[in-house]
Design a protein around this motif. Structure first.
Motif, PDB file in Angstrom:
ATOM      1  N   PHE A 104       0.834  -1.211   0.000  1.00 55.71           N
ATOM      2  CA  PHE A 104       0.000   0.000   0.000  1.00 55.71           C
ATOM      3  C   PHE A 104       0.868   1.260   0.000  1.00 55.71           C
ATOM      4  O   PHE A 104       0.583   2.222  -0.706  1.00 55.71           O
ATOM      5  N   LYS A 105       1.922   1.252   0.808  1.00 57.49           N
ATOM      6  CA  LYS A 105       2.779   2.436   0.911  1.00 57.49           C
ATOM      7  C   LYS A 105       3.501   2.709  -0.399  1.00 57.49           C
ATOM      8  O   LYS A 105       3.424   3.816  -0.954  1.00 57.49           O
ATOM      9  N   GLY A 108       1.411   3.325  -3.842  1.00 62.39           N
ATOM     10  CA  GLY A 108       0.976   4.702  -4.039  1.00 62.39           C
ATOM     11  C   GLY A 108       2.092   5.611  -4.523  1.00 62.39           C
ATOM     12  O   GLY A 108       1.840   6.677  -5.100  1.00 62.39           O
ATOM     13  N   GLU A 109       3.352   5.190  -4.277  1.00 58.50           N
ATOM     14  CA  GLU A 109       4.500   5.983  -4.717  1.00 58.50           C
ATOM     15  C   GLU A 109       4.980   5.574  -6.103  1.00 58.50           C
ATOM     16  O   GLU A 109       5.987   6.106  -6.596  1.00 58.50           O
ATOM     17  N   PRO A 114      -0.878  -1.229 -10.008  1.00 60.49           N
ATOM     18  CA  PRO A 114      -2.233  -1.565  -9.544  1.00 60.49           C
ATOM     19  C   PRO A 114      -2.783  -2.694 -10.396  1.00 60.49           C
ATOM     20  O   PRO A 114      -2.583  -2.731 -11.615  1.00 60.49           O
ATOM     21  N   ASP A 144      -6.502   3.585  -0.933  1.00 59.75           N
ATOM     22  CA  ASP A 144      -6.810   4.380  -2.122  1.00 59.75           C
ATOM     23  C   ASP A 144      -7.807   3.692  -3.047  1.00 59.75           C
ATOM     24  O   ASP A 144      -8.155   4.219  -4.102  1.00 59.75           O
ATOM     25  N   LYS A 146      -7.363   0.839  -4.656  1.00 62.25           N
ATOM     26  CA  LYS A 146      -6.728   0.039  -5.710  1.00 62.25           C
ATOM     27  C   LYS A 146      -6.232  -1.289  -5.144  1.00 62.25           C
ATOM     28  O   LYS A 146      -5.796  -1.369  -3.998  1.00 62.25           O
ATOM     29  N   TRP A 148      -3.464  -3.966  -4.880  1.00 61.76           N
ATOM     30  CA  TRP A 148      -2.019  -3.897  -5.040  1.00 61.76           C
ATOM     31  C   TRP A 148      -1.310  -5.250  -4.988  1.00 61.76           C
ATOM     32  O   TRP A 148      -0.145  -5.356  -5.396  1.00 61.76           O
ATOM     33  N   THR A 443      -5.730   5.038   6.484  1.00 57.36           N
ATOM     34  CA  THR A 443      -5.110   5.936   5.517  1.00 57.36           C
ATOM     35  C   THR A 443      -3.651   6.121   5.910  1.00 57.36           C
ATOM     36  O   THR A 443      -3.244   5.783   7.035  1.00 57.36           O
ATOM     37  N   GLU A 444      -2.847   6.656   4.999  1.00 52.46           N
ATOM     38  CA  GLU A 444      -1.420   6.828   5.284  1.00 52.46           C
ATOM     39  C   GLU A 444      -1.214   7.698   6.520  1.00 52.46           C
ATOM     40  O   GLU A 444      -0.365   7.401   7.373  1.00 52.46           O
TER      41      GLU A 444
END
Length: 509
Positions: A104-105, A108-109, A114, A144, A146, A148, A443-444
């Protein structure tokens, strides 16, 4: 109404367990036209670093055209550190095994691809499985929205249960304890009436092999919880409840009276040592491995019987087992954004959700580790009668490696002894299981807050509860609650309730 306490005496073989997906909705069609090699980073503590020469994955290569090449040295044991080193280097393997939080971390970067569109267009078996098992899809989906990664999907229901020395009960002419008061009286008899018959007061009535869970497993006897649990549709934090105080008052009393292992916070290998020396009387532990002691010790200890029993009725008159197998686990594999063959990679992932792929992942190689008998895979003597535990033999060839596939409980059932299976069946038939608190996602921003709060809160609870037990002092619960609030427990509860509400919406509950 649930049946009264029993120690089962008949064996029921269960081929179909929870988490199965209907085979008619799956297809074994695999694109095998182009042969390619992909690198893979990762492994598991149980199986070790991924090895592309494992027979299971070599056979998968023949069926899919995809050969996997592991990039981690065989000596690696710290997979978290290796993952961090890979991410820092910026040189990602085509396929990566990691935890949900890592996916997840870094997803997103931009580090991972995805999978939503890839699954919709090229992975019909995964898509069907996710549609039929929304809790698994939710585990794979980040905050988010998506997808992963593809999680390892555990099978089966019962995880742990209560075990007691039936031969000691017989020696003292006692019945299997029915409720928490009976359990207390039975442990007291074990401590004082010489059930092992050696003329010494050396028995350890209750023991546990885990210095962490050893005490916490007793909490359910007073309907208490060591962490978050579900109550009236809400996320509730167990240590803030009055039942937590009541439980520890009783546990401290039991400890002072010698009913609990005096070294429960420090003893290593308690189950091995205390049972082998005919000193241990009762525990709460995994069905499979605990039941196996009956095979190991019957020749050494006359009439040895360490049998599963139903959960004692707690202080509310309920039989509740706090553990249950978590079907979607928090780890699996995903596709690096640097992978030039993403479509082929997702098709490869999809193979493991076909009937053929699932059988290969669970049972290994036909003719070697299993044979098809009456249409079902049956493990061979190489596995069942080998010089190592069956699961270790399977892992040596790549099966049961905890990558992204759906486990089949039938593999485990075949090497679990009859006593453990009887206990498992009893717990399932009577549905003793308490509702489980799910793996909620944050959430982050919220995740960072949780990571700041949890260590301080956990350390305080661990140190304080150990003092309650070891020092046998009166519990100042108001002061305990006050300190938790100072450490931010109310914020932690708010964050979890928020995440739990989101979880319920996503899985349609």
């Amino acid at each position: 109404m649930k049946k009264s306490i029993i120690i089962a005496t008949s064996l029921t073989i269960l081929w179909g367990m929870a988490g199965c997906t209907s085979s008619e909705n799956r297809t074994d069609k695999v694109d095998n036209k182009e042969e390619i090699t992909m690198t893979i980073h990762g492994g598991t503590v149980e199986a070790g670093p991924f090895n592309g020469e494992w027979p299971v994955f070599m056979e998968a290569a023949e069926k899919t055209g995809v050969t996997l090449k592991g990039v981690m040295p065989s000596t690696v044991t710290d997979f978290t550190q290796e993952f961090s080193l890979m991410m820092a280097s910026g040189d990602l393997s085509d396929i990566v095994m990691a935890s949900n939080l890592e996916f997840f971390k870094y997803g997103g970067e931009g580090a991972f691809e995805p999978l939503d569109q890839l699954i919709d267009e090229h992975a019909p078996n995964i898509k069907t499985f996710f549609d039929e098992n929304p809790e698994v899809k939710e585990m794979a989906t980040g905050p988010d929205g998506k997808i992963w990664f593809i999680p390892f999907v555990q099978d089966g229901v019962a995880q742990s249960g209560w075990f007691i020395r039936k031969d000691w009960l017989n020696n003292l002419d006692l019945q299997v304890p029915n409720n928490v008061e009976d359990y207390y009286q039975t442990l007291t008899a074990f401590a004082n009436e010489d059930p092992n018959g050696n003329g010494k007061k050396d028995e350890i009535p209750y023991f546990h092999r885990s210095s962490v869970n050893g005490i916490n497993d007793l909490l359910s006897l007073w309907n208490a919880h060591p962490g978050f649990f579900v109550k009236d549709g809400e996320a509730v934090y167990g240590p803030m409840e009055e039942t937590f105080k009541i439980a520890y008052e009783n546990i401290a009393k039991w400890y002072k009276e010698g009913l609990i292992d005096p070294e429960i916070y420090t003893r290593a290998n308690a189950r091995d040592v205390l049972l082998a020396e005919n000193l241990g009387g009762a525990t709460h532990d995994l069905f499979g491995s605990t039941g196996n002691y009956n095979d190991q010790l019957t020749e050494k200890i006359s009439d040895f019987q360490f049998l599963p029993m139903a959960p004692p009725e707690n202080s509310n008159g309920e039989r509740l087992e706090p553990t249950k197998r978590k079907i979607p686990r928090t780890y699996g594999w995903g596709i690096s954004s640097e992978n030039d063959n993403k479509e082929k990679a997702i098709k490869y992932f999809d193979f493991w959700f076909t009937e053929e792929g699932r059988r290969l992942a669970n049972f290994g190689i036909e003719g070697d580790t299993y044979e098809m008998i009456d249409g079902k895979p049956v493990l061979t003597d190489k596995v069942l009668k080998g010089d190592k535990p069956a699961v270790e033999i399977l892992r040596e060839i790549g099966a049961q490696s905890n990558f992204g596939f759906q486990q089949d409980y039938a593999y485990e059932e075949q090497w679990t002894n009859e006593i453990a299976l009887e206990g498992i069946n009893d717990y399932i038939e009577n549905d003793y299981f308490e509702e489980q608190y799910p793996e909620v996602k944050f959430t982050e921003e919220r995740q960072k807050e949780v990571e700041k709060l949890i260590p301080k809160i956990n350390t305080f609870i661990t140190e304080t509860t150990q003092q309650w037990v070891l020092d046998s002092k009166q519990i100042d619960f108001d002061q305990f609650i006050s300190e938790l609030k100072k450490l931010g427990v109310e914020e932690l509860i708010e964050i979890n309730q928020e995440a739990y509400s989101q979880y319920l919406k996503k899985v349609g509950k």
